[in-house]
Design an enzyme around this catalytic site. Sequence first.
Site, mmCIF file in Angstrom:
data_model
loop_
_atom_site.group_PDB
_atom_site.id
_atom_site.type_symbol
_atom_site.label_atom_id
_atom_site.label_comp_id
_atom_site.label_asym_id
_atom_site.label_seq_id
_atom_site.Cartn_x
_atom_site.Cartn_y
_atom_site.Cartn_z
ATOM 1 N N HIS A 145 0.864 -1.181 0.000
ATOM 2 C CA HIS A 145 0.000 0.000 0.000
ATOM 3 C C HIS A 145 0.907 1.239 0.000
ATOM 4 O O HIS A 145 2.011 1.183 0.543
ATOM 5 C CB HIS A 145 -0.844 -0.055 1.277
ATOM 6 C CG HIS A 145 -1.932 0.961 1.380
ATOM 7 N ND1 HIS A 145 -1.691 2.262 1.762
ATOM 8 C CD2 HIS A 145 -3.266 0.866 1.190
ATOM 9 C CE1 HIS A 145 -2.834 2.921 1.797
ATOM 10 N NE2 HIS A 145 -3.809 2.108 1.452
ATOM 11 N N ASP B 69 3.061 -4.347 7.719
ATOM 12 C CA ASP B 69 1.835 -3.565 7.594
ATOM 13 C C ASP B 69 0.678 -4.511 7.925
ATOM 14 O O ASP B 69 0.335 -5.395 7.136
ATOM 15 C CB ASP B 69 1.739 -3.033 6.160
ATOM 16 C CG ASP B 69 0.404 -2.365 5.875
ATOM 17 O OD1 ASP B 69 -0.520 -2.472 6.700
ATOM 18 O OD2 ASP B 69 0.285 -1.751 4.800
ATOM 19 N N GLN C 150 -4.568 -4.932 7.091
ATOM 20 C CA GLN C 150 -5.604 -5.850 6.598
ATOM 21 C C GLN C 150 -5.566 -7.214 7.282
ATOM 22 O O GLN C 150 -6.394 -8.079 6.961
ATOM 23 C CB GLN C 150 -5.463 -6.037 5.081
ATOM 24 C CG GLN C 150 -5.652 -4.766 4.277
ATOM 25 C CD GLN C 150 -7.062 -4.190 4.378
ATOM 26 O OE1 GLN C 150 -8.002 -4.874 4.792
ATOM 27 N NE2 GLN C 150 -7.217 -2.939 4.003
ATOM 28 N N LYS D 274 -10.438 -0.199 10.685
ATOM 29 C CA LYS D 274 -10.683 -1.344 9.800
ATOM 30 C C LYS D 274 -11.092 -2.577 10.595
ATOM 31 O O LYS D 274 -11.251 -3.663 10.049
ATOM 32 C CB LYS D 274 -9.426 -1.651 8.975
ATOM 33 C CG LYS D 274 -9.067 -0.537 7.989
ATOM 34 C CD LYS D 274 -7.870 -0.942 7.165
ATOM 35 C CE LYS D 274 -7.234 0.214 6.417
ATOM 36 N NZ LYS D 274 -8.004 0.699 5.273
ATOM 37 N N CYS E 93 -4.710 2.520 -3.597
ATOM 38 C CA CYS E 93 -3.425 2.994 -3.044
ATOM 39 C C CYS E 93 -2.315 1.997 -3.311
ATOM 40 O O CYS E 93 -1.419 1.784 -2.479
ATOM 41 C CB CYS E 93 -3.533 3.291 -1.550
ATOM 42 S SG CYS E 93 -4.665 4.610 -1.168
HETATM 43 N N1 PLP Z 1 -1.924 -0.642 4.475
HETATM 44 C C1 PLP Z 1 -2.912 -1.337 3.920
HETATM 45 C C2 PLP Z 1 -2.625 -2.710 3.415
HETATM 46 C C3 PLP Z 1 -4.181 -0.782 3.818
HETATM 47 O O1 PLP Z 1 -5.164 -1.472 3.244
HETATM 48 C C4 PLP Z 1 -4.408 0.527 4.308
HETATM 49 C C5 PLP Z 1 -5.717 1.180 4.168
HETATM 50 O O2 PLP Z 1 -6.450 0.958 3.248
HETATM 51 C C6 PLP Z 1 -3.349 1.208 4.912
HETATM 52 C C7 PLP Z 1 -2.123 0.584 4.985
HETATM 53 C C8 PLP Z 1 -3.505 2.570 5.473
HETATM 54 O O3 PLP Z 1 -4.331 2.552 6.591
HETATM 55 P P1 PLP Z 1 -4.823 3.898 7.263
HETATM 56 O O4 PLP Z 1 -5.429 4.721 6.165
HETATM 57 O O5 PLP Z 1 -5.817 3.453 8.264
HETATM 58 O O6 PLP Z 1 -3.640 4.552 7.869
#
Ligand code: PLP
Length: 410
Positions: A123, A200, A203, A226, A364
């Site tokens: 992401h 990360d 998810q 999430k 993203c």
């Molecule tokens: N990493 C992954 C795999 C994500 O799906 C997301 C959000 O869609 C993020 C990071 C970023 O999360 P946040 O916007 O809650 O900081």
Amino acid sequence: MMLDAARLRADFPLLERQEHGRRLVYLDNAATTQKPEAVLSAIADYYRTTNANVHRGAYALAIRATEAYEAARAKLAAFVNAWAPEGVVFTRGTTESINLVAGSYGRAHVGRGDTVVVTAMDHHSNLVPWQILCQERGATLRMVEITEDGRIDLSDFGTALERRPKLVAFPYVSNALGTVNPVAQLAKLAHAVGAVVVVDGAQSTPHLRVDVQALDCDFYALSGHKMLGPMGSGALVAKPELLEAMPPYHGGGEMISRVFDDHSTYNKIPHKFEAGTPNVEAAVGLAAAIGYLEKIGLERIAEHEQALAQAAIEQLTQIDGVTVYGPRGHRAGVVSFTYGDIHPHDIATILDQDGVCIRAGHHCTQPLMRRLNVPATARASFYLYNELGDVAALAGSLVKAGALFGYVPA
Ligand code: PLP
């Protein structure tokens, strides 16, 4: 066995609503989830009974607010089997957590000529902070390729490690492909060359049982919104000895020990990384969300979502012209797809008329989209309150969308 999603759905006030006069079929859970009554009432109760600024208060109300905030930290620490509650830094979410690691650990340890490794399925939140760091430091960013079926290419991962990177970052679960990465194996390989491992967990934390000690990563980032928690809730979970040695990230109140005219000494962890008044409401709401998830059980949630994803893949791939991306077999409840030459934004807009909420775009993950040779995909993502009827609604609405564009169902 699948969960009784219809019963769970009743816990979520927003899911009672209709969209365009139709039952709301909410399939954008990878973006954010809906909130159960238990979370909404925990936040309202906090403001009705406990609200005061935390940590510095000498009166009973402020002490209770501090206790609620620290109890939320302990709850989150237990939920992911953190090394210690002091290793849990509350943040606004995954993005801020990763920026904290890049801005503090990264700046202190990554220098000219060093390498940071990321993957092509990361992401932007687990990519752009490393790009900024590497540009600032004169370091090299090495992106590991993915395989045809949407997994991290282990052979390329091995090649990247030959550069003896300072830091290796990757997602536990891909938000665009649903791939569940072998984190413990990747962490072991990265540690063998002396790298620090950043996972990360945006998810994964909501959808499967996470044990950061078993994974043996060094930093683990997560987002509360999430996983049924409030917007702006999240955390960085880290090995305490790493946090101890790291310089502060934000300066201000709470993160200091003593402040002189020209320098300061810093508070102990985790407070050293929590400058200013924290989002106590977010922590309290997140703790309530964890309580709700624990009652159901992460193993059962994972099983339920996998069954929904499997059903979705089966039904969508039967529609002529639909391509589903990502691995077959074991995967998370995220299904990305395209339908012939219909733009994913058109698909999402048409499905919305049937009350079906899906996401369309690059999710993203622009480097990943380039590798898939598409500008965007449509994505359905499931959670514990979705049921097989929602999958059928998705497939039915998709067939209707196809018909509008001249596609004939198989
Ligand atoms: N990493 C992954 C795999 C994500 O799906 C997301 C959000 O869609 C993020 C990071 C970023 O999360 P946040 O916007 O809650 O900081």
